[in-house]
Every structure is written in structure tokens, then in C-alpha cells.
Design a protein around this motif. Structure first.
Motif, PDB file in Angstrom:
ATOM      1  N   SER A   1      20.241  -9.966  15.735  1.00 28.90           N
ATOM      2  CA  SER A   1      20.438 -10.891  16.845  1.00 28.90           C
ATOM      3  C   SER A   1      19.345 -10.681  17.879  1.00 28.90           C
ATOM      4  CB  SER A   1      21.808 -10.642  17.477  1.00 28.90           C
ATOM      5  OG  SER A   1      21.897  -9.324  17.968  1.00 28.90           O
ATOM      6  N   PRO A   2      19.135 -11.611  18.828  1.00 26.38           N
ATOM      7  CA  PRO A   2      18.046 -11.498  19.809  1.00 26.38           C
ATOM      8  C   PRO A   2      18.005 -10.176  20.555  1.00 26.38           C
ATOM      9  CG  PRO A   2      19.024 -13.681  19.915  1.00 26.38           C
ATOM     10  CD  PRO A   2      19.878 -12.885  18.960  1.00 26.38           C
ATOM     11  N   THR A   3      19.146  -9.512  20.709  1.00 23.10           N
ATOM     12  CA  THR A   3      19.150  -8.246  21.441  1.00 23.10           C
ATOM     13  C   THR A   3      18.551  -7.114  20.632  1.00 23.10           C
ATOM     14  OG1 THR A   3      21.391  -7.795  20.635  1.00 23.10           O
ATOM     15  CG2 THR A   3      21.172  -8.879  22.787  1.00 23.10           C
ATOM     16  N   HIS A   4      18.378  -7.319  19.289  1.00 22.69           N
ATOM     17  CA  HIS A   4      17.865  -6.266  18.438  1.00 22.69           C
ATOM     18  C   HIS A   4      16.460  -6.542  17.933  1.00 22.69           C
ATOM     19  CE1 HIS A   4      22.266  -5.675  18.087  1.00 22.69           C
ATOM     20  NE2 HIS A   4      21.947  -4.400  18.013  1.00 22.69           N
ATOM     21  N   LYS A   5      15.994  -7.790  17.984  1.00 24.47           N
ATOM     22  CA  LYS A   5      14.723  -8.139  17.364  1.00 24.47           C
ATOM     23  C   LYS A   5      13.521  -7.499  18.070  1.00 24.47           C
ATOM     24  CE  LYS A   5      16.118 -12.581  15.375  1.00 24.47           C
ATOM     25  NZ  LYS A   5      15.871 -14.021  15.340  1.00 24.47           N
ATOM     26  N   ALA A   6      12.547  -7.128  17.207  1.00 27.57           N
ATOM     27  CA  ALA A   6      11.302  -6.602  17.746  1.00 27.57           C
ATOM     28  C   ALA A   6      10.118  -7.214  17.022  1.00 27.57           C
ATOM     29  CB  ALA A   6      11.272  -5.069  17.593  1.00 27.57           C
ATOM     30  N   GLY A   7      10.312  -8.426  16.497  1.00 23.21           N
ATOM     31  CA  GLY A   7       9.228  -9.101  15.790  1.00 23.21           C
ATOM     32  C   GLY A   7       9.392  -8.950  14.297  1.00 23.21           C
ATOM     33  N   GLY A   8       9.109 -10.016  13.537  1.00 22.49           N
ATOM     34  CA  GLY A   8       9.280  -9.992  12.098  1.00 22.49           C
ATOM     35  C   GLY A   8       8.022  -9.572  11.365  1.00 22.49           C
ATOM     36  N   ILE A   9       8.014  -9.851  10.043  1.00 28.82           N
ATOM     37  CA  ILE A   9       6.876  -9.477   9.217  1.00 28.82           C
ATOM     38  C   ILE A   9       5.728 -10.425   9.482  1.00 28.82           C
ATOM     39  CG2 ILE A   9       6.059  -9.376   6.827  1.00 28.82           C
ATOM     40  CD1 ILE A   9       8.871  -8.493   6.032  1.00 28.82           C
ATOM     41  N   HIS A  10       4.575  -9.851   9.747  1.00 28.48           N
ATOM     42  CA  HIS A  10       3.385 -10.669   9.980  1.00 28.48           C
ATOM     43  C   HIS A  10       2.220 -10.044   9.230  1.00 28.48           C
ATOM     44  CE1 HIS A  10       5.453 -12.898  13.109  1.00 28.48           C
ATOM     45  NE2 HIS A  10       5.800 -11.752  13.650  1.00 28.48           N
ATOM     46  N   PRO A  11       1.426 -10.867   8.518  1.00 26.64           N
ATOM     47  CA  PRO A  11       0.247 -10.333   7.817  1.00 26.64           C
ATOM     48  C   PRO A  11      -0.677  -9.651   8.811  1.00 26.64           C
ATOM     49  CG  PRO A  11       0.705 -12.587   7.139  1.00 26.64           C
ATOM     50  CD  PRO A  11       1.577 -12.315   8.324  1.00 26.64           C
ATOM     51  N   LYS A  12      -1.258  -8.526   8.373  1.00 21.87           N
ATOM     52  CA  LYS A  12      -2.174  -7.769   9.243  1.00 21.87           C
ATOM     53  C   LYS A  12      -3.580  -8.315   9.113  1.00 21.87           C
ATOM     54  CE  LYS A  12       0.517  -3.535   9.178  1.00 21.87           C
ATOM     55  NZ  LYS A  12       1.694  -4.087   8.581  1.00 21.87           N
TER      56      LYS A  12
ATOM     57  N   ALA B   1      -4.029   2.587   3.330  1.00 21.32           N
ATOM     58  CA  ALA B   1      -3.947   1.712   2.161  1.00 21.32           C
ATOM     59  C   ALA B   1      -3.795   0.254   2.566  1.00 21.32           C
ATOM     60  CB  ALA B   1      -2.773   2.137   1.280  1.00 21.32           C
ATOM     61  N   VAL B   2      -3.007   0.007   3.604  1.00 22.04           N
ATOM     62  CA  VAL B   2      -2.805  -1.364   4.085  1.00 22.04           C
ATOM     63  C   VAL B   2      -4.109  -1.925   4.641  1.00 22.04           C
ATOM     64  CG1 VAL B   2      -1.657  -2.751   5.856  1.00 22.04           C
ATOM     65  CG2 VAL B   2      -0.336  -1.094   4.531  1.00 22.04           C
ATOM     66  N   GLN B   3      -4.845  -1.103   5.381  1.00 25.98           N
ATOM     67  CA  GLN B   3      -6.105  -1.559   5.962  1.00 25.98           C
ATOM     68  C   GLN B   3      -7.149  -1.856   4.899  1.00 25.98           C
ATOM     69  OE1 GLN B   3      -7.119   1.578   8.716  1.00 25.98           O
ATOM     70  NE2 GLN B   3      -5.732   0.835  10.309  1.00 25.98           N
ATOM     71  N   GLU B   4      -7.089  -1.112   3.804  1.00 19.67           N
ATOM     72  CA  GLU B   4      -8.080  -1.279   2.743  1.00 19.67           C
ATOM     73  C   GLU B   4      -7.679  -2.327   1.716  1.00 19.67           C
ATOM     74  OE1 GLU B   4      -8.487   2.583   1.113  1.00 19.67           O
ATOM     75  OE2 GLU B   4      -9.629   3.397   2.809  1.00 19.67           O
ATOM     76  N   ALA B   5      -6.511  -2.932   1.890  1.00 17.16           N
ATOM     77  CA  ALA B   5      -6.017  -3.917   0.914  1.00 17.16           C
ATOM     78  C   ALA B   5      -7.011  -5.075   0.786  1.00 17.16           C
ATOM     79  CB  ALA B   5      -4.656  -4.440   1.352  1.00 17.16           C
TER      80      ALA B   5
ATOM     81  N   LYS C   1       2.040  -6.821   0.980  1.00 16.09           N
ATOM     82  CA  LYS C   1       2.345  -6.422  -0.392  1.00 16.09           C
ATOM     83  C   LYS C   1       1.962  -4.971  -0.670  1.00 16.09           C
ATOM     84  CE  LYS C   1       1.837 -10.990  -2.561  1.00 16.09           C
ATOM     85  NZ  LYS C   1       1.114 -11.759  -3.605  1.00 16.09           N
ATOM     86  N   GLU C   2       0.945  -4.489   0.015  1.00 14.44           N
ATOM     87  CA  GLU C   2       0.472  -3.127  -0.209  1.00 14.44           C
ATOM     88  C   GLU C   2       1.101  -2.115   0.742  1.00 14.44           C
ATOM     89  OE1 GLU C   2      -1.409  -2.346  -2.807  1.00 14.44           O
ATOM     90  OE2 GLU C   2      -1.256  -4.472  -3.325  1.00 14.44           O
ATOM     91  N   ASP C   3       2.053  -2.541   1.552  1.00 18.02           N
ATOM     92  CA  ASP C   3       2.716  -1.667   2.519  1.00 18.02           C
ATOM     93  C   ASP C   3       3.908  -0.991   1.845  1.00 18.02           C
ATOM     94  OD1 ASP C   3       3.995  -0.450   4.666  1.00 18.02           O
ATOM     95  OD2 ASP C   3       3.556  -2.090   6.042  1.00 18.02           O
TER      96      ASP C   3
END
Length: 305
Positions: free
Chosen positions: A294-305, A39-43, A216-218
Motif C-alpha cells: 500500500s502507499p504507506t509501504h512503497k519505496a519505488g518499484g523495479i526499474h531498469p538500471k 555483475a548488474v553494472q557489467e550486464a 535479469k542479471e540481479d
């Protein structure tokens, strides 16, 4: 003359967690993940254009008046969204053909008026269709029993229950329903604030907005954000544990969970009424979520696909 007895709405206590076998839950999780990815890919750029507050509120009130299950209201919104998008696509397709073949154009004003005049009828029809979960409408080339964020929420709560979540699933469920209603009613404001936070800019460009449609479609992301925000409201000391579980289950970055949770919580602060749970102070929300990512937990934020 006696008034007709209205059917009873399903209460929160009717929903049972922990009654499904783990193998079934694992299969459902994989199926939902695949469905969501597709669904996300077809958005497309026009997705979300019929999730306006007045439309969603109308659907919710109509579903409540007819004493329909809570899931029906969400599904009706999604059916209406896809149906109206197909209508708009058909109009654009006809216009393209006429321009290419240089035929006499239709009266687009009359066509637009016809679309508006039938909108309420179509909205009511979508609510009726949503109440019949096994229906398929082949001429529209999509299944009427569409997935909704509520289905993702319920599935993830089942998994959390098996994983030993500190906050009981039944306790989270009630708050999840309230927040999910809120996100549907304030869809654009919630996601606009999320977009601005993700790009660290108060004035997103049109291109950035178009790319953000996939977010938005995720529905998996939305379900994770709803549960995390609910956990924070119920017991903010357990938020990190719940968010960690959700990260492990879905693979969604902890920072993304925090960003969406923060967007949901900031739009829900101050909306409670006397007698209900006190709203969470904004500074407490921001401080706790930033500490959890915190930096020890982050794995990247929300980014448009």
C-alpha cells in the motif's frame, strides 16, 4: 552382475541453517551485495541469450542423472551462459577486424555450424566443470565457481533465521528450490511479465528490453523474489513480515519484491501435481501482495538500471 551404486544426492535435511557465526554471515552478505552490484553494472545486451528452456532442462536432467548437487545445475547454466557469450563475442570481434582490414571473410555458415555441432559437448563440459567448485579457467578470464541465485537464497535464509522470521528457513528452503527451478526453466516468460508490469505496457520497446537486462542479471533481487514467493505459498499471512525483513536486509524496495513475487507466483499457479500442495489462487496472490504494498509501504518499484 551387480549394478554400480549411484552416489546419493544431498537431501534437504542435509542443509543446516543457523550453524554459521553472525560475523561470517555479515561478511558474506556484504561480499554478495558487492559482487551482485558489479555483475548488474557489467550486464550486456546479450546476457541471458543461452538460458532457453530446452537448454536449462537438459542441464537439469543431466545433473540429476549424474546425481550431482542441486547447486551444480544452476552453476552449469551460468558457466555455459558466459562461455557461449564469449564465443559469440569472439566471432563478432573477428568479423569487425576483417571488415576494418578488408581481409577475406571467413565462411560464417561453417563457423556457425561448428558452434552448433560442439554445443552439446560444451554443455556437458560445463556440467562437469560446475561439479569442481575450486576450478579456475584463466584463459576465459572468469572464475568457474560462479555465484548463483541459490547461493544468494541460502545466504538470505540464514539472515532471516537470525532475524526471527516467522516461517522456518528449512521450511522455506524446499519451496525456494522448486521455485528457482521454475524461474530457470521459464526465465524469459517470468521476466517478460515482470518487464510489462514494471513499465505498465504490454508491448515493451527494444530499448526498454535492453535496459531491463540489468534486472535479469540481479541475483539478489531474484533471491529476494524467490524467498518472498515461497513465504507466500507456505503462509501468506506471514508474507508482509518476511518481505519487510528482506527489504531491511537488502535495501530492495517492497514494491519490487511484490512485483517479482507476483510474476513468479503467477507462473507457478496450476503447475502442482496431485498429492502436492494446492496452488495459490491468482486473485488471492494479487490481492494480498497489493495490500502489502500500500502507499504507506512503497519505496519505488523495479526499474531498469
Amino acid at each position: 552382475m551387480d549394478r554400480p551404486v549411484r552416489p546419493r544426492l544431498a537431501s534437504l535435511s542435509d542443509f543446516q541453517f543457523g550453524a554459521v557465526a553472525t560475523e561470517t554471515i555479515e561478511d558474506a552478505l556484504l561480499h554478495f551485495a558487492h559482487q551482485n552490484e558489479q555483475a548488474v553494472q557489467e550486464a550486456a545486451g546479450r546476457m541471458g541469450s543461452f538460458r532457453e528452456t530446452r537448454i536449462v532442462e537438459f542441464v537439469f536432467l543431466l545433473s540429476e542423472q549424474w546425481c550431482l548437487e542441486k547447486s551444480v545445475s544452476y552453476q552449469a547454466v551460468e558457466i555455459l551462459e558466459r562461455f557461449m557469450i564469449k564465443q559469440a563475442e569472439n566471432i563478432c570481434r573477428q568479423a569487425s577486424i576483417q571488415l576494418r582490414e578488408k581481409t577475406e571473410p571467413q565462411n560464417w555458415r561453417a563457423l556457425k555450424e561448428q558452434l552448433f555441432n560442439k554445443f552439446i559437448l560444451r554443455l556437458v563440459s560445463c556440467v562437469q566443470l560446475a561439479s569442481k567448485l575450486s576450478f579456475h579457467y584463466k584463459s576465459l578470464n572468469f572464475q568457474i565457481n560462479l555465484p548463483t541465485p541459490l547461493a544468494y537464497v541460502e545466504m538470505l535464509l540464514e539472515v532471516l533465521g537470525y532475524n526471527g522470521c516467522l516461517v522456518p528457513a528449512t521450511q522455506l528452503y524446499a519451496t525456494c528450490l522448486t521455485l528457482l527451478d521454475l524461474v530457470y526453466l521459464l526465465h524469459e516468460p517470468v521476466y517478460e511479465s515482470l518487464l510489462r508490469a514494471s513499465i505498465e505496457n504490454s508491448t515493451p520497446s527494444q530499448l526498454q528490453g535492453e535496459k531491463f537486462i540489468s534486472v535479469k542479471e540481479d541475483f539478489m533481487l531474484l533471491a529476494v523474489g524467490i524467498i518472498a514467493a515461497s513465504a507466500f505459498i507456505q503462509n501468506h499471512e506471514c508474507w508482509s513480515q518476511v518481505a519487510g525483513h528482506l527489504q531491511s536486509i537488502t535495501g530492495i524496495a517492497l514494491e519490487s519484491i511484490a512485483e517479482l513475487s507476483y510474476a513468479i507466483l503467477t507462473h507457478s499457479v496450476g503447475t502442482s501435481t496431485p498429492g502436492r500442495q494446492r496452488p495459490v489462487p491468482p486473485h488471492l496472490v494479487a490481492g494480498a501482495l497489493r495490500a502489502a504494498t500500500s502507499p504507506t509501504h512503497k519505496a519505488g518499484g523495479i526499474h531498469p538500471k
